[in-house]
Design a protein around this motif. Structure first.
Motif, short mmCIF file in Angstrom:
data_model
loop_
_atom_site.label_atom_id
_atom_site.label_comp_id
_atom_site.label_asym_id
_atom_site.label_seq_id
_atom_site.Cartn_x
_atom_site.Cartn_y
_atom_site.Cartn_z
N UNK B 231 42.83 -20.38 -57.25
CA UNK B 231 43.88 -20.72 -56.35
C UNK B 231 44.02 -20.54 -54.71
N UNK B 232 42.77 -19.56 -54.47
CA UNK B 232 43.34 -19.25 -52.94
C UNK B 232 42.80 -20.45 -52.06
N UNK B 233 41.97 -21.29 -52.74
CA UNK B 233 41.17 -22.12 -52.33
C UNK B 233 41.90 -23.95 -52.31
N UNK B 234 43.53 -23.76 -53.18
CA UNK B 234 44.15 -24.43 -53.58
C UNK B 234 45.60 -24.32 -51.76
N UNK B 235 45.24 -22.88 -51.85
CA UNK B 235 45.99 -22.39 -50.44
C UNK B 235 45.89 -23.34 -49.67
N UNK B 236 44.16 -22.96 -49.41
CA UNK B 236 44.00 -23.69 -48.09
C UNK B 236 44.10 -24.77 -48.09
N UNK B 237 43.68 -25.48 -49.28
CA UNK B 237 43.52 -27.04 -48.84
C UNK B 237 44.81 -27.62 -48.36
N UNK B 238 46.30 -26.68 -49.31
CA UNK B 238 47.27 -26.94 -48.83
C UNK B 238 47.64 -27.14 -47.86
N UNK B 239 47.54 -25.72 -47.02
CA UNK B 239 47.57 -25.18 -45.77
C UNK B 239 47.14 -26.53 -44.98
N UNK B 240 45.91 -26.56 -45.24
CA UNK B 240 45.04 -27.71 -43.62
C UNK B 240 45.92 -29.27 -43.92
N UNK B 241 46.13 -29.51 -45.10
CA UNK B 241 47.16 -30.43 -45.37
C UNK B 241 48.14 -30.85 -44.26
N UNK B 242 48.75 -29.71 -44.84
CA UNK B 242 50.81 -29.07 -44.19
C UNK B 242 49.86 -29.76 -42.09
N UNK B 243 48.93 -28.65 -42.06
CA UNK B 243 48.04 -28.38 -40.18
C UNK B 243 47.80 -30.06 -40.18
#
Lengths: 273, 326
Positions: B231-243
């Protein structure tokens, strides 16, 4: 349902011939002038609902070419027509093309208010923006790097500075760009070594640079721009195949009227009258 | 099993009310699946539209001459090998400064936002007393609601002098400032998703760990955090996509100079900010226009590949976790 259809049909029958009869004025050319042209067209059509004005951009050259081909009534141009273009038009339409100066466009350079430099020559400005001058010391200021801001390349002002100041050369890669005059003014007011440009702006913390020409330092005031004394200003033109008549004349008269010239000021250019 | 059931219910002796209810059920189900497919259709149509506009770059002779792949990715002759100056007598369309700028800004923002987001999630999920948690969570999530143009303006007006003095930089607008401002936007994304992942870890894990004599910190760090890793990895990917796709903050704060420099104190021009800045006045159908859509395709490919890599990675992590448990 049927009772609804009848009035609708009546409206159509009334409107269709009116729409077909309405005069159309087409305007094409300079991207710098598209917004100005559109504002004029909107205001003009509000007053004359039966005349349609269509405004499209493409560039000054595109507009003047369309004028020759007969696909536009008015060509907007941010430069004077070249002699070759005028000759072609005269040969084809047996009449000298008509030229109307409808607005003036000028650019102001700003520095931080604490900057001791108050005037630069166009040549110095060019060297700063192509990357040959990088320190304020080279133009008589403090020993500090010049933080130069530019506008985005979608802006008419960008093209204006590129044409008039840089002689068509590219901006140096170190030049930073910002969206909008307001952002440039804000950035300049925050940074004491900065230099930026845009339309006339009145904000705290910035100083308008004068342009040095010979021994004279010319401020970018509305008077100096109107009189043509300020070197970083140019006329914006309407070109026609012949002297305007009818709807076209009505539109140009409107553009030059006090109301039309007030729109010029609103859009950010300077009036000619 | 279910089919059998419905067949029994759909016997001819059905009351009018029941039949109506059945019809309504069907209508609702149809409506919902229609909505779902509308979403998918919109996505596909967007991709097709963007790709179609970008494709002109390769089919039109004019565009091919002005913006060939070699001109986009290989060094060019002249004073500067990589330039992005599409409005020029000889347009220069190198994508390299845009790639460098995008990666630079995204990197800074991830370096700040990932630890900040994960640790604040860990604190809120594992250590904070209930009252504090109920105060902290909505406040951090509220940060996600701030429009990015406001964050960008905040960076331009307030953060820029501070960052400049703090890091002794020459220019007030630079990659670091943009990255920091961007971090403000992605911390809530990472926080929210990570916090959900952490609270979803079964209570029995914690109880088992504590019962074995582990401290609270050991439990959080060695048991709960690894269990929530996917789940945390998914959070980072989402954050990266937003960034990588964020536009306004970067446009306002990065200075947008098209230089190729990994120096974080230098200005940077990102892919998304380039589209936003130039799309407004570009002549429709011109090579420049297709080029901007091509940038859009590139951004799409980036996030798509990243999502793929992340999802396979998540699967691997999950396998390892469950594998070692059994």
């Amino acid at each position: 349902m049927k009772s609804l259809l009848k009035p609708l049909l009546a409206v159509f029958l009334l409107v269709l011939p009116a729409a077909a009869q309405a005069g159309t004025v087409t305007i094409k050319g300079s991207d710098t002038m598209v917004i100005l042209g559109q504002r004029w067209a909107e205001a003009f059509m509000k007053k004359n609902p039966n005349i349609k004005v269509q405004v499209t951009g493409g560039g000054s050259g595109v507009g003047l070419a369309a004028l020759q081909n007969g696909t536009t009534d008015i060509a907007m141009s941010s430069r004077e027509m070249k002699k070759a273009e005028a000759d072609k038009l005269r040969a084809r339409y047996k009449a000298p093309p008509a030229q109307r100066s409808v607005a003036k466009d000028g650019v102001t350079f700003y520095v931080h208010q604490s900057n001791p430099v108050s005037a630069l020559t166009t040549e110095q400005l060019m060297k700063i923006y192509v990357g040959d001058i990088t320190s304020w010391k080279q133009v008589g200021g403090a020993d500090a790097p010049i933080v130069a801001y530019s506008r985005e390349n979608s802006s008419g002002t960008y093209v204006f500075v590129k044409d008039m100041v840089l002689d068509g050369e590219d901006f140096a890669p170190t030049i930073q760009t910002l969206p909008g005059t307001a952002a440039v003014v804000n950035a300049v007011s925050k940074e004491k070594n900065s230099l930026g440009y845009g339309g006339a702006a009145y904000a705290e913390g910035i100083k308008e640079l004068k342009v040095k020409k010979g021994n004279e330092e010319i401020a970018p005031s509305a008077d100096n721009i109107k009189s043509g004394k300020y070197p970083l200003a140019r006329d914006l033109f309407f070109y026609l195949r012949a002297e305007p008549t009818g709807d076209t004349k009505a539109f140009i008269d409107f553009a030059l009227s006090p109301e039309g010239q007030a729109i010029v000021t609103q859009v950010g250019y300077f009036p000619v009258k | 099993m279910e089919q059998g059931l419905t067949r029994v219910v759909a016997a001819p002796r059905l009351s009018a009310a029941a039949r109506r209810r059945q019809l309504r059920e069907k209508a609702v189900a149809g409506f919902i699946s229609l909505m779902a497919f509308t979403g998918i259709a919109a996505l596909i149509l967007i991709i097709v539209f963007v790709a179609k506009e970008a494709l002109t770059l390769f089919t039109d002779a004019d565009a091919r001459h002005e913006a060939s792949l070699a001109k986009m990715f290989l060094p060019q002759e002249g004073r500067y090998p990589f330039r992005w100056q599409p409005v020029s007598d000889t347009p220069k369309v190198s994508m390299i400064p845009l790639f460098v700028g995008t990666l630079k800004i995204t990197l800074v923002s991830m370096l700040v936002a990932v630890p900040m987001g994960i640790f604040s999630a860990l604190f809120v999920a594992e250590f904070a007393p209930r009252r504090l948690r109920e105060l902290l969570k909505p406040i951090i999530e509220l940060l996600a609601g701030i429009p990015s143009v406001v964050l960008g303006f905040f960076a331009l007006m307030v953060l820029s002098p501070v960052v400049k003095d703090l890091f002794h930089l020459d220019r007030p607008l630079n990659g670091t400032l943009a990255g920091l401002a961007l971090a403000l936007a992605i911390v809530p994304v990472i926080f929210t998703v990570s916090e959900d992942a952490l609270t979803a870890v079964p209570r029995s894990y914690r109880e088992a760990s504590l019962a074995l004599g582990a401290t609270l910190w050991e439990t959080a760090w060695k048991v709960v955090l690894p269990a929530a890793a996917p789940g945390i990895l998914a959070a980072c990917v989402l954050g990266f996509g937003r960034a990588i796709g964020e536009t306004m903050i970067v446009l306002m704060a990065s200075g947008n100079a098209d230089i190729v420099s990994w120096n974080l104190g230098d200005s940077a021009r990102s892919l998304s900010a380039t589209i936003a800045a130039e799309m407004g006045e570009v002549v429709v159908g011109s090579p420049h226009y297709s080029l901007l859509f091509f940038i859009g395709v590139e951004l799409f490919i980036f996030t798509f590949v990243l999502n793929m890599v992340a999802s396979t990675w998540t699967k691997k992590v999950l396998q390892r976790l469950t594998g070692s448990a059994s």
